[in-house]
Design an enzyme around this catalytic site. Structure first.
Site, mmCIF file in Angstrom:
data_model
loop_
_atom_site.group_PDB
_atom_site.id
_atom_site.type_symbol
_atom_site.label_atom_id
_atom_site.label_comp_id
_atom_site.label_asym_id
_atom_site.label_seq_id
_atom_site.Cartn_x
_atom_site.Cartn_y
_atom_site.Cartn_z
ATOM 1 N N GLU A 294 0.849 -1.195 0.000
ATOM 2 C CA GLU A 294 0.000 0.000 0.000
ATOM 3 C C GLU A 294 0.887 1.249 0.000
ATOM 4 O O GLU A 294 1.818 1.352 0.796
ATOM 5 C CB GLU A 294 -0.927 -0.026 1.231
ATOM 6 C CG GLU A 294 -1.616 1.270 1.572
ATOM 7 C CD GLU A 294 -2.494 1.825 0.453
ATOM 8 O OE1 GLU A 294 -3.256 1.060 -0.163
ATOM 9 O OE2 GLU A 294 -2.396 3.047 0.180
ATOM 10 N N GLN A 295 0.548 2.202 -0.872
ATOM 11 C CA GLN A 295 1.391 3.389 -0.990
ATOM 12 C C GLN A 295 1.311 4.310 0.229
ATOM 13 O O GLN A 295 2.268 5.010 0.549
ATOM 14 C CB GLN A 295 1.011 4.175 -2.237
ATOM 15 C CG GLN A 295 -0.406 4.725 -2.213
ATOM 16 C CD GLN A 295 -0.787 5.447 -3.493
ATOM 17 O OE1 GLN A 295 0.015 5.555 -4.405
ATOM 18 N NE2 GLN A 295 -2.003 5.935 -3.562
ATOM 19 N N ARG B 86 -16.173 3.424 6.985
ATOM 20 C CA ARG B 86 -15.073 2.845 6.204
ATOM 21 C C ARG B 86 -13.838 2.559 7.050
ATOM 22 O O ARG B 86 -13.189 1.527 6.905
ATOM 23 C CB ARG B 86 -14.651 3.890 5.167
ATOM 24 C CG ARG B 86 -14.792 3.512 3.784
ATOM 25 C CD ARG B 86 -14.653 4.797 2.998
ATOM 26 N NE ARG B 86 -15.602 4.762 1.928
ATOM 27 C CZ ARG B 86 -15.360 4.187 0.781
ATOM 28 N NH1 ARG B 86 -14.199 3.640 0.533
ATOM 29 N NH2 ARG B 86 -16.275 4.159 -0.152
ATOM 30 N N TYR C 138 -27.693 8.075 6.301
ATOM 31 C CA TYR C 138 -27.950 6.846 7.066
ATOM 32 C C TYR C 138 -27.009 6.807 8.266
ATOM 33 O O TYR C 138 -25.940 7.415 8.257
ATOM 34 C CB TYR C 138 -27.775 5.584 6.207
ATOM 35 C CG TYR C 138 -26.497 5.468 5.409
ATOM 36 C CD1 TYR C 138 -25.321 5.027 5.992
ATOM 37 C CD2 TYR C 138 -26.479 5.784 4.051
ATOM 38 C CE1 TYR C 138 -24.166 4.891 5.254
ATOM 39 C CE2 TYR C 138 -25.318 5.662 3.295
ATOM 40 C CZ TYR C 138 -24.166 5.211 3.910
ATOM 41 O OH TYR C 138 -23.001 5.085 3.168
ATOM 42 N N ASP D 299 -12.014 -1.473 -7.996
ATOM 43 C CA ASP D 299 -12.079 -0.274 -8.839
ATOM 44 C C ASP D 299 -11.021 -0.275 -9.939
ATOM 45 O O ASP D 299 -11.205 0.366 -10.975
ATOM 46 C CB ASP D 299 -11.905 0.987 -7.986
ATOM 47 C CG ASP D 299 -13.209 1.428 -7.337
ATOM 48 O OD1 ASP D 299 -14.206 0.693 -7.423
ATOM 49 O OD2 ASP D 299 -13.233 2.530 -6.737
#
Ligand SMILES: Cc1cc2nc3c(=O)[nH]c(=O)nc-3n(C[C@H](O)[C@H](O)[C@H](O)COP(=O)(O)OP(=O)(O)OC[C@H]3O[C@@H](n4cnc5c(N)ncnc54)[C@H](O)[C@@H]3O)c2cc1C
Length: 403
Positions: free
Chosen positions: A32-33, A106, A212, A290
């Site tokens: 991961e960068q 998230r 929500y 993605d």
């Protein structure tokens, strides 16, 4: 093949892929960068097709601990607040699909996945700059001059994927003409407002507003999608203001405005899109999430599809462990039709939600209200193909990856 699999990108897709692969007996490492995992501070909807997969991987309890369960998905008219439809989620999802519909923050989901993976499976500050096939595997290069060799490379590096660019050539994502404002509000700041435990979407001309609860009901997540001619800021996300958001939703229902007035920090996020790719895999390299199929967030499925990809890819690799190319072909064959369909639907939904011309708005609302009143089960069942999907059962049920 031996079992070292390199994954570029530590988003929801890359982390889930690593966990699914480890469970299938491989040795995945995520590169991961970022120097620390700091996902955008916003909520995410996890439909039953995604929660089922995470439960199958063994994270049902962890997920439940960070989630909120919406009772229904409802759409309302922007000015009057009149309900257009309301589809039950909560108990109905459990009964119909055997898996819950959740809302999570998230950051909580990332924490759950990255803690499960552990530091040995995740390298931070590792920005991939390219790769080349070498021997019976792939060598991945990093910005600091180092490199790593593995049997296979998975590009889970998001919509601006370097893996995709190196494999298939440069192609810029297209600005969709929409920007998403995102804010997370402590629930105590909206106490007293008549907010139900639903996913509520307010549809208006050219815009929509969704809210929500997340984090067990202690925070309210808001997403507002508005048109924007250009996106002139270099970064994809930037800070906006509450005043900007209020101005965008001037004249909307008082509840929408009251929620906006309760926001603190507001972030703006440019929404980009790409057409489905002709293919995802090249030799011993493939794409996921993605990087493979970015989609506009109007079906709330981007992360869910990345999770499904992860399950199917692990299953195919497990099944064809000695023939990685065959495994990648099977993965792509299984996943591409479904993700391409969702990409199309997400695009179409933008038009549906944002209808502005009165005759068409009236037709949409009348049809949906009729279905809601007289064919409510039919309305709810239109999501079966999406929510009932079990990626493992579809891939290869005999791999032993299931619960
Ligand atoms: C406003 C909005 C709302 C959304 N709501 C929902 C929702 O409710 N439900 C849902 O399912 N989806 C939703 N989505 C979509 C979802 O956020 C994405 O589809 C999902 O996060 C994609 O995950 P990913 O792992 O494929 O990619 P990403 O999350 O983009 O992760 C890619 C990772 O790769 C890293 N990376 C990139 N380049 C490199 C490199 N060269 N070297 C090393 N690392 C690199 C990045 O730092 C990042 O951590 C929403 C999206 C938006 C914009």
């Amino acid at each position: 093949m031996s079992r070292r699999i390199l994954i570029v990108g530590g988003g929801i897709g890359g982390l889930t892929a690593a966990l699914a692969l480890r469970r299938a007996g491989f040795e995945p490492v995520v590169f991961e960068q970022a120097h620390a995992l700091q996902p955008v501070g916003a909520g995410i909807q996890l439909s039953p097709n995604a929660t089922r997969a995470l439960i199958q991987l063994g994270y049902g309890a962890g997920l439940r601990a960070i989630a909120s369960s919406p009772q229904a998905l409802e759409a309302r008219s922007w000015r009057s607040g009149r309900r257009i439809f309301s589809t039950p989620l909560g108990e109905r999802c459990l009964e119909a699909y055997g898996a819950p519909y959740y809302h999570v923050h998230r950051a909580d989901l990332h924490a759950l996945l990255s803690q499960a993976l552990g530091p040995e499976g995740l390298r931070l500050s590792a920005r991939c700059t390219g790769f080349a096939e070498e021997g019976d595997g792939v060598r991945v290069e990093f910005e600091d001059g180092s490199s790593e060799w593995g049997d296979l490379l998975i590009g889970a590096d998001g919509i601006r994927s370097i893996t995709r660019t190196v494999a298939f050539g440069p192609e810029q994502p297209r600005f969709s003409g929409n920007v998403a404002f995102r804010a997370v509000i402590p629930a105590r700041s909206v106490e007293g407002l008549p907010l139900e435990r639903n996913t509520t979407a307010w549809w208006g001309p050219g815009k929509h507003f969704v809210h929500y609860f997340i984090s067990g009901g202690s925070q309210l997540n808001c997403i507002a999608v508005v048109p924007s001619r250009t996106w002139s800021v270099e970064s994809w996300s930037t800070e906006g203001t509450r005043e900007e958001l209020l101005a965008e939703f001037e004249g909307w229902h008082p509840l929408v405005q009251a929620v906006i007035r309760a926001t603190g920090r507001v972030f703006k996020w440019a929404l980009y899109d790409r057409d489905p790719l002709p293919r995802w895999s090249l030799g011993r390299v493939t794409l996921l999430g993605d990087a493979a199929h970015p989609m506009l967030p109007f079906q709330a499925q981007g992360a869910a599809q990345a999770i499904e990809d992860a399950m199917v890819l692990a299953s195919c690799l497990s099944r064809h462990a000695e023939q990685p190319r065959v495994a990648l072909e099977a993965y792509e064959r299984i996943r591409k039709p479904r993700t391409s369909r969702i990409q199309e639907i997400s695009r179409h939904n933008a038009q549906l939600f944002h209808l502005a011309r009165q005759p068409r708005v009236l037709l949409r609302d009348t049809q949906l209200r009729f279905l809601n009143r007289h064919r409510s089960e039919k309305l709810a069942r239109r999501m079966d193909w999406l929510f009932a999907h079990d990626p493992l059962a579809v891939a290869e049920p005999s791999t032993g990856l299931g619960a």
